[in-house]
Design an enzyme around this catalytic site. Structure first.
Site, PDB file in Angstrom:
ATOM      1  N   GLU A 143      15.225  16.529   4.674  1.00 40.92           N
ATOM      2  CA  GLU A 143      16.610  16.071   4.572  1.00 40.92           C
ATOM      3  C   GLU A 143      16.735  15.423   3.200  1.00 40.92           C
ATOM      4  O   GLU A 143      16.109  14.448   2.702  1.00 40.92           O
ATOM      5  CB  GLU A 143      16.780  14.993   5.897  1.00 40.92           C
ATOM      6  CG  GLU A 143      18.218  14.296   5.549  1.00 40.92           C
ATOM      7  CD  GLU A 143      18.189  13.314   6.638  1.00 40.92           C
ATOM      8  OE1 GLU A 143      19.213  13.121   7.421  1.00 40.92           O
ATOM      9  OE2 GLU A 143      17.276  12.369   6.948  1.00 40.92           O
ATOM     10  N   TYR A 194      25.099  15.802   0.848  1.00 39.01           N
ATOM     11  CA  TYR A 194      24.307  15.691   2.079  1.00 39.01           C
ATOM     12  C   TYR A 194      23.701  17.245   2.314  1.00 39.01           C
ATOM     13  O   TYR A 194      24.393  18.009   2.500  1.00 39.01           O
ATOM     14  CB  TYR A 194      24.648  15.103   3.277  1.00 39.01           C
ATOM     15  CG  TYR A 194      23.631  15.128   4.502  1.00 39.01           C
ATOM     16  CD1 TYR A 194      22.845  14.182   4.635  1.00 39.01           C
ATOM     17  CD2 TYR A 194      23.775  16.100   5.269  1.00 39.01           C
ATOM     18  CE1 TYR A 194      21.813  14.184   5.813  1.00 39.01           C
ATOM     19  CE2 TYR A 194      22.567  16.502   6.333  1.00 39.01           C
ATOM     20  CZ  TYR A 194      21.735  15.388   6.507  1.00 39.01           C
ATOM     21  OH  TYR A 194      21.081  15.514   7.231  1.00 39.01           O
TER      22      TYR A 194
END
Length: 431
Positions: A241, A153
């Protein structure tokens, strides 16, 4: 830096997407549609990333089944993924009204892509995040499917506590970052970026290492991180993101899925980006409100709320609920409001057939209460208001505002405070 150093503000930035669900819990059974921001389809975000040198899967976009079939053949890939392009999440588990199950399909046979696309294009796809009737699919993305050996991530976002952008990453990707932060906070890493200096080489390499990339992949991941920051600046993003930022068996670091949030204040210099805004899936009332710089959220109650400030709007909805009523909306005027905005706000509220009463709750700091009062009286007269109207005003120029309302001759019920206003609005419906 480990998770213990991650500021609450940074993590809160990652949780913005879940805030509307928290609001929903307060009004169970209500329909909530979030304020309209810039909405980009997956393929549009990937195009922006591709233009900045970020590694993404090879892909084509198709509007017809024949175009999808041709794209699949042109890819010449070992495996192909066909994705319906809508703004809602949960596409993989969605259902089309054509009978096809799933808005995401994998295949090694390019010849079946056309048939799959036929059952997607022009049909409504229903997921947990769409209206009950679903959303019509007008475009599909045909992409090369890549195996992922490991998922991480990575995000860049604005953090007020740091007065600028920060990088946040975790070797645990492919899942909700909130869950990782709660269960294994030591696996969240943060790097504060100096806005004047940008991402330093040592920062990019350290983040790549913290994400678990080894050997030559560490260098490759660091390069991707720097390119993502370049994109962040280039498009005036508030958040980029990537989940997952993946590693393939062939030794590639690829951004498999990404979400980009943009600064609406930068629209004047990001015209090409904002021109891509897909408003076809937006609520029409929400879109109209945005034209007048009004923040609108629709609910399923019958008392319209007309408020300045998000906090005050939330409190107003709470108090209405406390006294046995149900809010019909969340409408925030914000600061610097003009009479025309007040008029347009009333047009939006009165157009909702569910609305049986309107509660105006203004606390004037920046807002001049007299401007609000003039806007209210103009709207009442020109729109021939048919539902009860309860007004509570406090703050700047409030005495002049009360005089305007009192001398208007209109059937406006005044309230001394928020509690009094909520009681009167609920009582007006029960009469």
């Amino acid at each position: 830096m480990a998770a213990s150093m991650v500021s609450q503000a940074a993590l809160r930035g990652l949780q913005l997407s879940s805030s509307k669900h928290l609001f929903l819990d307060k009004f169970k059974g209500s329909r909530l549609s979030s304020r309209r921001w810039l909405n980009l389809q997956e393929y549009q975000s990937k195009k922006l990333m591709e233009q900045s040198g970020v590694a993404v899967q090879r892909f084509y976009v198709a509007d017809t089944a024949s175009e999808a079939l041709e794209a699949a053949k042109r890819l010449n890939a070992k495996e192909i993924v066909l994705k319906a392009q809508i703004l809602a999440g949960g596409r993989g588990k969605g259902v089309f009204d054509s009978g096809l199950k799933g808005g995401v399909h994998l295949t090694k046979d390019p010849t079946v892509v056309g048939d799959l696309a036929k059952k997607m294009l022009g049909f409504n796809l229903s997921t947990k995040q769409t209206p009950k009737e679903g959303v019509k699919v007008k475009t599909v993305m045909v992409a090369e499917a890549l195996d992922i050996t490991r998922e991480t991530y990575f995000a860049i976002l604005m953090d007020r506590s740091c007065n600028g952008p920060v990088m946040v990453g975790s070797p645990q990707g492919g899942m909700d970052i909130e869950e990782v932060a709660a269960s294994t906070p030591e696996l969240i890493f943060k790097e504060v970026i100096d806005i004047f200096e940008g991402v330093r080489e040592d920062q990019a390499l350290r983040m790549a290492s913290n994400l678990g990339f080894k050997g030559p992949l560490e260098r490759q991941a660091a390069d991707q991180i720097k390119k993502l920051y370049d994109l962040f600046l280039k498009v005036d993003a508030t958040q980029v993101e990537v989940n997952p930022l993946g590693e393939t068996p062939e030794g590639q670091v690829v951004c498999f899925d990404a979400k980009i949030n943009f600064d609406d204040n930068a629209e004047f210099r990001q015209k090409a980006v904002f021109a891509m805004d897909d408003m076809s899936e937006s609520d029409p009332t929400e879109s109209e409100a945005a034209k007048w710089d009004l923040k609108y959220i629709g609910l399923d109650g019958n008392i319209a709320c007309f408020v300045n400030g998000a906090g005050l709007a939330m409190a107003t909805c709470d108090i209405i609920d406390l006294h046995g009523g149900k809010p019909a909306n969340f409408l925030d005027l914000g600061g610097g409001v003009q009479e025309r905005q007040v008029y347009e706000a009333f047009k939006l509220l009165t157009a909702d057939p569910k609305v049986e009463a309107i509660l105006v709750n203004i606390f004037g700091g920046i807002v001049n209460c007299a401007i609000i009062a003039n806007g209210i009286t103009k709207a009442c007269r020109e729109l021939e208001l048919k539902v009860p109207l309860v007004v509570r005003l406090e703050g700047t120029n409030v005495q002049e505002a009360k005089r305007i309302l009192a001398e208007s001759g209109l059937p406006i019920t005044s309230a001394e405070n928020l509690d009094d206003a909520a009681k009167k609005a609920v009582a007006a419906i029960k009469k």
